[in-house]
Design a protein around this motif. Sequence first.
Motif, mmCIF file in Angstrom:
data_model
loop_
_atom_site.group_PDB
_atom_site.id
_atom_site.type_symbol
_atom_site.label_atom_id
_atom_site.label_comp_id
_atom_site.label_asym_id
_atom_site.label_seq_id
_atom_site.Cartn_x
_atom_site.Cartn_y
_atom_site.Cartn_z
ATOM 1 N N ARG A 201 0.855 -1.189 0.000
ATOM 2 C CA ARG A 201 0.000 0.000 0.000
ATOM 3 C C ARG A 201 0.893 1.242 0.000
ATOM 4 N NH1 ARG A 201 0.465 -2.422 4.874
ATOM 5 N NH2 ARG A 201 0.898 -1.145 6.720
ATOM 6 N N THR A 202 0.315 2.399 0.231
ATOM 7 C CA THR A 202 1.084 3.645 0.254
ATOM 8 C C THR A 202 2.288 3.541 1.195
ATOM 9 O OG1 THR A 202 -0.918 4.932 -0.163
ATOM 10 C CG2 THR A 202 0.976 6.127 0.722
ATOM 11 N N ASN A 203 3.459 3.813 0.668
ATOM 12 C CA ASN A 203 4.735 3.806 1.410
ATOM 13 C C ASN A 203 5.208 2.425 1.840
ATOM 14 O OD1 ASN A 203 4.898 6.625 1.189
ATOM 15 N ND2 ASN A 203 3.800 6.945 3.110
ATOM 16 N N CYS B 270 16.885 -2.051 5.026
ATOM 17 C CA CYS B 270 15.568 -1.478 4.741
ATOM 18 C C CYS B 270 14.529 -2.545 4.419
ATOM 19 C CB CYS B 270 15.658 -0.464 3.593
ATOM 20 S SG CYS B 270 16.134 -1.152 2.007
ATOM 21 N N ILE B 271 14.964 -3.782 4.159
ATOM 22 C CA ILE B 271 14.028 -4.859 3.811
ATOM 23 C C ILE B 271 13.565 -5.574 5.069
ATOM 24 C CG2 ILE B 271 13.732 -7.036 2.572
ATOM 25 C CD1 ILE B 271 15.688 -6.026 0.480
ATOM 26 N N LYS B 272 12.256 -5.600 5.251
ATOM 27 C CA LYS B 272 11.649 -6.297 6.378
ATOM 28 C C LYS B 272 10.700 -7.360 5.829
ATOM 29 C CE LYS B 272 11.762 -2.021 9.093
ATOM 30 N NZ LYS B 272 12.916 -2.408 9.918
ATOM 31 N N ILE C 50 9.444 -2.966 1.961
ATOM 32 C CA ILE C 50 10.210 -1.806 2.397
ATOM 33 C C ILE C 50 9.238 -0.724 2.828
ATOM 34 C CG2 ILE C 50 11.781 0.052 1.675
ATOM 35 C CD1 ILE C 50 13.042 -1.918 -0.284
ATOM 36 N N ASP C 51 9.391 -0.258 4.053
ATOM 37 C CA ASP C 51 8.621 0.886 4.544
ATOM 38 C C ASP C 51 9.496 2.114 4.315
ATOM 39 O OD1 ASP C 51 7.396 2.931 5.950
ATOM 40 O OD2 ASP C 51 6.868 1.691 7.673
ATOM 41 N N ILE D 266 5.278 14.344 0.484
ATOM 42 C CA ILE D 266 5.461 13.320 -0.551
ATOM 43 C C ILE D 266 5.103 11.950 0.011
ATOM 44 C CG2 ILE D 266 7.046 12.287 -2.220
ATOM 45 C CD1 ILE D 266 8.762 14.753 -2.049
ATOM 46 N N ARG D 267 4.390 11.186 -0.781
ATOM 47 C CA ARG D 267 4.102 9.789 -0.458
ATOM 48 C C ARG D 267 4.477 8.951 -1.681
ATOM 49 N NH1 ARG D 267 -0.813 11.896 -2.113
ATOM 50 N NH2 ARG D 267 -2.009 10.581 -3.574
ATOM 51 N N ILE D 268 4.669 7.656 -1.463
ATOM 52 C CA ILE D 268 4.992 6.762 -2.574
ATOM 53 C C ILE D 268 3.841 5.768 -2.747
ATOM 54 C CG2 ILE D 268 6.678 5.194 -3.583
ATOM 55 C CD1 ILE D 268 7.814 7.950 -2.961
ATOM 56 N N GLU D 269 3.236 5.804 -3.912
ATOM 57 C CA GLU D 269 2.140 4.888 -4.216
ATOM 58 C C GLU D 269 2.690 3.700 -5.001
ATOM 59 O OE1 GLU D 269 -0.825 4.921 -3.168
ATOM 60 O OE2 GLU D 269 -0.997 6.951 -2.350
ATOM 61 N N PRO D 270 2.261 2.480 -4.648
ATOM 62 C CA PRO D 270 2.662 1.319 -5.456
ATOM 63 C C PRO D 270 2.296 1.565 -6.912
ATOM 64 C CG PRO D 270 1.531 0.624 -3.460
ATOM 65 C CD PRO D 270 1.373 2.114 -3.537
ATOM 66 N N ILE D 271 3.165 1.188 -7.803
ATOM 67 C CA ILE D 271 3.002 1.527 -9.215
ATOM 68 C C ILE D 271 1.699 0.975 -9.781
ATOM 69 C CG2 ILE D 271 4.184 -0.485 -10.196
ATOM 70 C CD1 ILE D 271 4.770 3.133 -11.300
#
Length: 225
Positions: free
Chosen positions: A46-48, A79-81, A97-98, A204-209
């Motif tokens: 989801r987002t981020n 960064c990988i959980k 990744i969060d 800024i947020r990151i949306e899954p492509i």
Amino acid sequence: MEKKERTTNRREFLKVTLGAFIGGTLFSCSLSDLKNPKTMVKTPIRTNILRPPGAVPEEHFAQKCIRCGRCGEVCPYHCIKYFDVLSGGVFSGTPYIDVMEVPCYLCMKCVHVCPTGSLVPCAKEEVRMGVAVINRQVCVTWQQNKTGLMCKTCFNVCPFSGIAIKIDHDFRPYIVEENCTGCGICAYSCIADQYPDNNGQKAIRIEPIKWKKIKEIKLEDIKKS
């Protein structure tokens, strides 16, 4: 050779144990015991919250990923959980990744150790984890008439500044979506949350492509603003 065998056996043990645990958890519960059974099979992306670089489409990821943990082991930035059963359901044990905790710095080590092709080797500029979205109502530069500030943090930290993030004629940042890797460095570094009126909100947020329409924000709209 003996060390390699021990590592392989350990991973196989973890894989089988995790599979049994997930199966036992999911199938020992009746549907009435779960608050929302659909969340157990719904992707937690989801987002981020994104897959690592080179991830295959989400509808195939859980099937291909064997939950070996190699991607996380090799990541120098940690960064990988991995999702647990409660947060991931059937996606439990798969990597994510969060970007608001630790973004992806595109070292690309993870794609080369994935044994199943869940993460596909690719060049940094080809990574499409997600796409950055700028909230112009929160961005201190887009609101410079009110804030009196002109920030270029996102532009400066972007690994592809001038390509994925550009600056318009009023020095305001905008995203060139087809060039954005979704690494999250810009979102993580955004200082808009420090401006009192933003109440701790990043610009800024990151949306899954998968959930973002490319070119939704057109250059013409930027010029009109």
